[in-house]
Design a protein around this motif. Sequence first.
Motif: not given
Length: 289
Positions: A79, A96, A98-105
Amino acid sequence: MTHASSHTAHDGAHYLPQQQPDSDGQAEILDLDAEVLAEHIASITAWLPLETTPRHIVDLGCGTGAGTFALLTRFPEARVTAVDASASHLNRLRARAETLGLADRVRTVPADLDADWPELGRPELVWASASMHHMADPDRALREAHDLLAPGGLFAVVELADFPRFLPADAPKERPGLEERCHAALAHHGTEHVSHRGADWGPKLAAAGFTVEGERTITVNVDSSGSKAVGAYALSSLKLLRAGAAHALTAEDLDALDQLLDADSPFSVLRRSDLAVRTERTVWAARRA
């Protein structure tokens, strides 16, 4: 330009006078820089002499996230805490992610690194690209980074040698050498306002308590044949170059530069097939004992 704590890794925009710290134009350049130089950024992250795979990384002066996303790709279990003084850059980075599905990291932290540093945890890797040379007191910032790291952790300092060049030396036909004259016009400004640009960070890192374990210089030469983004990158970058150099250019040079910057002109950089992004970047890898 303000200190790099308000800006990002990897961007040529750091080498130009800043107009607005949160301008869309600067963010666009940062994003284009990340796209055009993605392969070089990835090669740096792959080279880092890590002893263990980092689970927590801090990106100092993250901007719109060139380093952040490269590090997330290189270390899929990690993270990243992304630190920057620009609210708009951090918003862009979060969107970006969130768009890439990385918001939790990704955790974003607004902070001016020339002031008191916020609580950033105990990362195994700290990344600072095109940011350290803008610090008001870089020696203090290096000591802060040293104390931030977990024991045995690695600090990666990445710096561009200079603002990238895009045009051949004999271009444009009517005013050959125009780009170099623009850079010469900025040289005095750069010396006065970005005094740590081009520094040898090895001795500075050692003085801050680090053990320097590696140094590598990468030559960047990306032509426009493989990426349409090169033309857009050149256009956005040369617009900022004009803003900083206009006062010292002749009317003939300004006219030729304006034709290059006019997207509708037959002489626009967007219509040139001989563009290339040319620069060098050096990375220092330093370990906390």
